[in-house]
Design an enzyme around this catalytic site. Structure first.
Site: not given
Length: 528
Positions: A56, A198, A217, A235, A239-240, A254, A319
């Site tokens: 980003r 996003k 989030h 990130s 989480k994933t 997410d 990714r």
């Protein structure tokens, strides 16, 4: 509302002979590979490189300052204002740029699995692989839904259009501009597909609270008997990975909403980090990378076309994007009841916080507002090694409203549903980054599974002397010396010093929340 001029320009663009609306996955794969945008891997996924923008670009993100929203937005370093005149000028330039392209691709779909609050969206892309990305990441409509689809928000993604800051009023050649009033997102100068994802999340974070729905989030999963759990974290905090559990059904990886009916996924796909990905460690994610999946900046063998997930020569922020149904163990539709367990994930580069601790409601609110973690390499431009940071609500870059709006809603939900909150450190233990080591994934999994099963509700705990949080003394499958971070350091006094430094940083950061109640400030924060 979209003005007649803005609306006419958009309608004219979408009616062009170069526009393909709702192309299929095979069509997009064909286009992406034959046009040289991407390459096909041995597994059937497409892999594309995004150039110098491999993450980003927060310094290039703006929200248009408009009468209908300007008093609601939490303006500052995250939510930068830009004028309507600048937006209108760039909008016309982007439209004219897209008209010159041989082919454009339009995806129509939704954000939000809850049909009562979902947002109808459309995304216009000049690259087939990016249209494949949004097709897999957002919620795909049925044929019946497609016939009745009317977009409430439109993304115009033009990576090959570069702004001139001196003329266009941007900070660089790159721009991500959201107009809440005109319901349009402009993206230019960057090929990083995560900007589209996003942008919609930021919009949902603006719209959902107005409906009394907490936008979050976080990832979410649910047990066979319907017990939902939430995993908050930025990130790289896990989480994933940690929500993709073979013993539980995935709701989403997410972005979620929490309404009076329960939790729901905002997206229709997953966007997983895949640096050092292996079938042994993350079989669900590894198996989801197949035909129709999109890999970003993953290096492949030029002869075998096999991905090398350990190769970080392009970026650490490699990714994989894939539709959620590529994960076998999911709940359909992506909704569940109210969560009984909430996990805050942090990657503590100081090696100070316990690997798992139980939080009171006040501590939960304090740590939610603090959002302490480390920025990991590759998630933003210029980040090459972990840096300690505080990201409000574990999602500061995507929150248009004041942080207290989300925090107060979460506190109310915790009270209403008697949710237990845990703080889990997936970062370093035994010392600071460069001295200590990263917490082993197998231990983190064991701790979280114990928490989700309710096995930590009544266990013996000891109080962390600096942060006042309760640390379980025994967890099956985890060495006891790991559970108290002070014991993991070779020099306990060095731990004490570093812990107090971090506590002071928490207090300093928390000063910005001047209107927060004393209960949260005094009962939730560090005690030493």
């Amino acid at each position: 509302m979209i003005s007649s001029k803005i609306g006419d320009e958009l309608k004219n663009l979408l009616s062009g002979a170069n526009v393909t609306t709702q192309p299929s996955v095979p069509e997009l794969v064909e286009k992406a590979t034959t046009r040289g945008e991407a390459k096909l891997t041995v597994d059937g996924a497409v892999t594309a490189q995004t150039g110098k923008y491999t993450g980003r670009s927060p310094g290039d993100k703006f929200i248009v300052e408009e009468a209908s929203s300007k008093d609601k937005i939490d303006w500052g370093d995250v939510n930068r204002p830009i004028s309507s005149d600048v937006f209108d000028s760039l909008y016309t330039k982007v439209i004219n740029h897209l008209k010159t392209k041989d082919e454009l691709y339009v995806f129509k779909g939704f954000a939000g699995a809850d049909k009562d609050s979902r947002l109808s969206i459309q995304v216009v892309n000049e690259y087939a692989w990016q249209n494949l990305f949004v097709h897999q990441l957002f919620i795909r409509p049925t044929e019946e839904e497609l016939q009745a689809h009317e977009a409430q928000f439109t993304i115009l993604a033009a990576p090959s259009f570069k702004a001139d800051p001196a003329v266009d009023g941007t900070n660089s050649e790159t721009f991500i501009i959201v107009s809440m009033e005109k319901r349009i997102v402009l993206i230019g100068g960057t090929e990083y597909a995560g900007e589209m994802k996003k942008s919609i999340f930021s919009i949902m974070n603006y719209l959902l609270p107005e409906k009394g729905i907490l936008s979050m989030h976080c990832s979410a999963n649910v047990s066979e008997d319907g017990e939902a759990a939430l995993f908050f974290g930025l990130s790289g905090t896990g989480k994933t990975t940690l929500s993709a559990d073979s013993d539980r059904k995935l709701i989403g990886d997410d972005e979620h909403g929490w309404s009076d009916n329960g939790v729901f996924n905002i997206e229709g796909g997953c966007y997983a980090k895949c640096i050092n990905l292996s079938q042994k460690k993350e079989p669900e994610i590894y198996g989801a990378i197949r035909f129709g999946s999109v890999l970003e900046n993953v290096v492949i063998n030029p002869e075998t076309r096999a991905p090398d997930y350990d190769d970080n020569s392009l970026t650490e922020n490699t990714r994989a994007a894939y539709p959620i149904h590529y994960i076998d163990n999911i709940v359909t539709p992506s909704v569940a009841g109210h969560p009984k367990t909430i996990v805050f994930l942090t990657a503590d580069a100081f090696g100070v916080l316990p690997p798992i601790s139980k939080l009171t409601k006040e501590q939960a609110m304090y740590h939610f507002l603090s959002g302490f973690t480390s920025k990991l390499a590759g998630t933003e431009r210029g980040i090459t090694s972990p840096e300690a940071t505080f990201s409000t609500c574990f999602g500061s870059p995507f929150l248009p409203l004041p942080a207290t709006v989300y925090a107060e809603m979460l506190g109310k939900k915790i009270d209403e549903h008697n949710s237990q909150v845990f703080l889990v450190n997936t970062g370093w233990t035994g010392g600071v980054y460069g001295v200590g080591k990263r917490m082993e994934l197998k231990y983190t999994r064991a701790m979280i599974r114990a928490a989700l099963a309710g096995k930590l509700n009544d266990v013996t705990t000891e109080t962390n002397g600096v942060f006042g949080i309760e640390m379980p003394t025994t967890i099956e499958g985890v060495p006891s010396e790991v559970l108290n971070p002070r014991n993991a350091w070779a020099d306990p006094q060095a731990y004490d010093k570093k812990a107090k430094e971090l506590a002071d940083a928490f207090r300093e950061n928390f000063k910005k929340f001047g209107t927060v109640s004393e209960d949260i400030t005094l009962k939730g924060g560090p005690i030493a």
